[in-house]
Motif scaffolding. Sequence first.
Motif, PDB file in Angstrom:
ATOM      1  N   ILE A 183       0.838  -1.209   0.000  1.00 52.25           N
ATOM      2  CA  ILE A 183       0.000   0.000   0.000  1.00 52.25           C
ATOM      3  C   ILE A 183       0.872   1.257   0.000  1.00 52.25           C
ATOM      4  CG2 ILE A 183      -1.609   1.297   1.469  1.00 52.25           C
ATOM      5  CD1 ILE A 183      -3.042  -1.000   0.336  1.00 52.25           C
ATOM      6  N   GLN A 215       1.059   4.149  -2.880  1.00 50.24           N
ATOM      7  CA  GLN A 215       0.747   5.547  -2.603  1.00 50.24           C
ATOM      8  C   GLN A 215       1.890   6.442  -3.083  1.00 50.24           C
ATOM      9  OE1 GLN A 215      -1.821   7.076  -1.851  1.00 50.24           O
ATOM     10  NE2 GLN A 215      -1.089   9.075  -1.193  1.00 50.24           N
ATOM     11  N   LEU A 260      18.794   8.403   6.275  1.00 48.67           N
ATOM     12  CA  LEU A 260      19.689   9.532   6.556  1.00 48.67           C
ATOM     13  C   LEU A 260      20.820   9.604   5.533  1.00 48.67           C
ATOM     14  CD1 LEU A 260      19.718  11.763   8.603  1.00 48.67           C
ATOM     15  CD2 LEU A 260      21.309  10.451   9.960  1.00 48.67           C
ATOM     16  N   VAL A 285       6.011   6.388   6.402  1.00 48.04           N
ATOM     17  CA  VAL A 285       5.074   5.901   7.417  1.00 48.04           C
ATOM     18  C   VAL A 285       5.838   5.298   8.598  1.00 48.04           C
ATOM     19  CG1 VAL A 285       3.201   5.475   5.808  1.00 48.04           C
ATOM     20  CG2 VAL A 285       4.866   3.685   6.220  1.00 48.04           C
ATOM     21  N   THR A 293       7.652   5.728  11.724  1.00 47.31           N
ATOM     22  CA  THR A 293       7.825   6.800  12.714  1.00 47.31           C
ATOM     23  C   THR A 293       9.269   6.893  13.204  1.00 47.31           C
ATOM     24  OG1 THR A 293       6.931   5.220  14.284  1.00 47.31           O
ATOM     25  CG2 THR A 293       5.473   6.986  13.589  1.00 47.31           C
ATOM     26  N   PHE A 295      14.677  11.669  11.403  1.00 48.27           N
ATOM     27  CA  PHE A 295      15.859  11.842  10.550  1.00 48.27           C
ATOM     28  C   PHE A 295      15.524  12.707   9.339  1.00 48.27           C
ATOM     29  CE2 PHE A 295      17.089   7.623  12.453  1.00 48.27           C
ATOM     30  CZ  PHE A 295      18.098   8.151  13.241  1.00 48.27           C
ATOM     31  N   ALA A 308      15.175  16.274  10.351  1.00 47.24           N
ATOM     32  CA  ALA A 308      16.477  16.910  10.593  1.00 47.24           C
ATOM     33  C   ALA A 308      17.190  17.234   9.287  1.00 47.24           C
ATOM     34  CB  ALA A 308      17.341  15.996  11.452  1.00 47.24           C
ATOM     35  N   ALA A 309      17.004  16.414   8.268  1.00 47.38           N
ATOM     36  CA  ALA A 309      17.852  16.550   7.077  1.00 47.38           C
ATOM     37  C   ALA A 309      17.156  17.118   5.846  1.00 47.38           C
ATOM     38  CB  ALA A 309      18.449  15.181   6.731  1.00 47.38           C
ATOM     39  N   ILE A 359       4.309  14.140   7.234  1.00 46.72           N
ATOM     40  CA  ILE A 359       4.332  13.331   8.454  1.00 46.72           C
ATOM     41  C   ILE A 359       3.082  12.454   8.561  1.00 46.72           C
ATOM     42  CG2 ILE A 359       4.376  13.440  10.977  1.00 46.72           C
ATOM     43  CD1 ILE A 359       5.886  16.054  10.749  1.00 46.72           C
ATOM     44  N   GLY A 360       3.309  11.219   8.966  1.00 46.60           N
ATOM     45  CA  GLY A 360       2.212  10.302   9.303  1.00 46.60           C
ATOM     46  C   GLY A 360       1.193  10.138   8.200  1.00 46.60           C
ATOM     47  N   ASP A 361      -0.104  10.349   8.567  1.00 44.70           N
ATOM     48  CA  ASP A 361      -1.166  10.081   7.588  1.00 44.70           C
ATOM     49  C   ASP A 361      -1.269  11.162   6.511  1.00 44.70           C
ATOM     50  OD1 ASP A 361      -2.039  11.803   9.507  1.00 44.70           O
ATOM     51  OD2 ASP A 361      -4.117  11.130   9.457  1.00 44.70           O
ATOM     52  N   TYR A 364      -0.789   9.536   3.252  1.00 43.50           N
ATOM     53  CA  TYR A 364      -1.935   8.950   2.549  1.00 43.50           C
ATOM     54  C   TYR A 364      -2.892  10.025   2.023  1.00 43.50           C
ATOM     55  CZ  TYR A 364      -0.500   4.373   4.133  1.00 43.50           C
ATOM     56  OH  TYR A 364       0.210   3.226   4.333  1.00 43.50           O
ATOM     57  N   SER A 395      -2.516  11.794  -2.332  1.00 43.65           N
ATOM     58  CA  SER A 395      -3.206  11.638  -3.618  1.00 43.65           C
ATOM     59  C   SER A 395      -4.504  12.444  -3.636  1.00 43.65           C
ATOM     60  CB  SER A 395      -3.461  10.164  -3.928  1.00 43.65           C
ATOM     61  OG  SER A 395      -4.115   9.549  -2.874  1.00 43.65           O
ATOM     62  N   GLN A 451     -11.449   8.959   7.186  1.00 45.41           N
ATOM     63  CA  GLN A 451     -10.353   8.660   8.120  1.00 45.41           C
ATOM     64  C   GLN A 451     -10.415   9.576   9.347  1.00 45.41           C
ATOM     65  OE1 GLN A 451      -7.578   8.153   4.407  1.00 45.41           O
ATOM     66  NE2 GLN A 451      -6.345   8.565   6.174  1.00 45.41           N
ATOM     67  N   LYS A 495     -10.817   8.579  13.147  1.00 47.21           N
ATOM     68  CA  LYS A 495      -9.911   9.033  14.218  1.00 47.21           C
ATOM     69  C   LYS A 495     -10.722   9.534  15.417  1.00 47.21           C
ATOM     70  CE  LYS A 495      -6.445  10.747  11.328  1.00 47.21           C
ATOM     71  NZ  LYS A 495      -5.818  11.951  10.831  1.00 47.21           N
TER      72      LYS A 495
END
Lengths: 271, 276
Positions: B70, B74, B165, B183, B185, B190, B193-194, B200-202, B205, B208, B224, B228
């Motif tokens: 998946i 994505q 990294l 996905v 965590t 890293f 930071a870079a 981030i996270g969802d 997803y 798209s 979704q 939540k």
Amino acid sequence: MHNWEIAQGNTIWLAIAGVLLVTFIIIGLLTKLPLTLRRPLLSFLVFVSGLFYALEYFLPTHPVLDHGVMVPENILTDLIPNIINPLAQDLSALLFGLGLFSLMRIHFNNVARQRSGWVNSLALLVSTLSMMVFGFWSRANLHHPRWVDQVYHHLFDGVYQNMDAAMFSLIAFFILSASYRAFRIRSFEASILMTSALIVLLGLSFGGLITDKVPDYGLWSNFRIETWSSWILNIISSPGLRAIDFGVGLGGLAMGLRIWLGIEKGALFGD
Amino acid sequence: MQHACDNWFVAFFEGALIILIMVRIIKSMRGSIPFIRRIPGLNAIDEAIGRATEMGKPILMIPGILGLDIVSLQALNVFTHVTRTAARFATPIRMCVCDATLYTISQEVIQDAYQAEGKPELYDPDSVRFLSDQQFAFAASVAGLIQREQVAATFFLGSFFAESLIFAEVANSVGAIQVAGTVMTTQTPFFIAACDYVIIGDEFYAASAYLSKEPVATGSLVGQDYAKLLLTFFIVLGSIIYTVTGYAGGPHVPLIHTLFADGGWNALLHSIRHLF
């Protein structure tokens, strides 16, 4: 549990030839199909595959003895290790050949046309072929000279494993340079990040020495640096990570559902 | 292997989440298109492509180092958008994959993207490359490619591990603008930071839906969010129950024991019968 026997002698070559023939016929038929038919066919296959796993998950189970351990199974569970997993492995092996072909073609062209850095491409071709030859010779043929094992051992354990470890060790230096940039105090958020990181680093290393004289019981224990460090990790960081994980899980569930039901649009699924 | 009857509560809960998501998808398909907030990491995609176009250098895309799943699908959705935009300006692309299955699919997807933009002649079969299926051999190959080709923009979207990294720092050393999303965590810090922009996270997803504004995807995104909310409700409820009853050692409350009952469907039926 039923396990498939591996065919021996000439039968195995016949089996391989048969599987390859059937595979190429299926691929040939699929490529001949018009796009308007190919996508519904793929959607149907995806739905059936998804339905199999959904049923396997939801159907009631009964305990079955497997390798001396009682495991819960239903009528579909047995098909996963005996049919579906081997099929997936065979498909992966077939596609790995395509990947390898692409890699070799690019680097062979680099060498043939003497493009910039062609020596590196030559090194890749030679090392890939060496590993393949000595790997197959050493593993597949039982009656091989002893030096073949030694060469394979030198190539795999002496060269490959060490280079892999060297790449991994590079991460330590990259962590240093990345954290230097991230922790430069440029904003309020960066200051919080820097302070938190410092407390966690101290708490997990020699920070305990700084607050060594503070009692580790009662109210005073809250002033020890290890307490601050574990508080940041357990109360601030872990819930944040779990919340992200929940979101990621739901996103995966929603996308899986869209693909399964054939309503997903975009790459591979049509606009 | 897990089954629904291992924990009936989880099975029912999953069913409820699926219903919530499906209801929102159907509503969205009927014309109720929801609003999606601004996601900086996804807005930066066009900026990164624009920079690569100005510099005349390639764009690098990596759909993680795992196989076809998946997450990589994505990532391919987002890369289709990137490739179509790059095709409009004839900006060269490079896509490196670590899995042979994903390699063949990526080739198809990228070729389709060029065709969809009406520029099939710009498609270079060598732009999609299978480098290695070994983690650090792949990392070394990508690092080498970034250095040799001096890429101007990088997109790291998918499942990454320790090599994240290496990619991000090497790309930073050549001055590439970087958009990353994973996905995993453990790797998100890293990338933060870079890289210049991180999804981030969802949000990964949501990409798209955000880029295509397509009803099914946007409806699913709102579904979704409702899911939540349901999840949050049960977390709060669970916390209260645990606090009040001190479950597993507290007072006997039949309804709560039913909620936490172990075992299969029979255990559920037994608990319900026990209630009445």
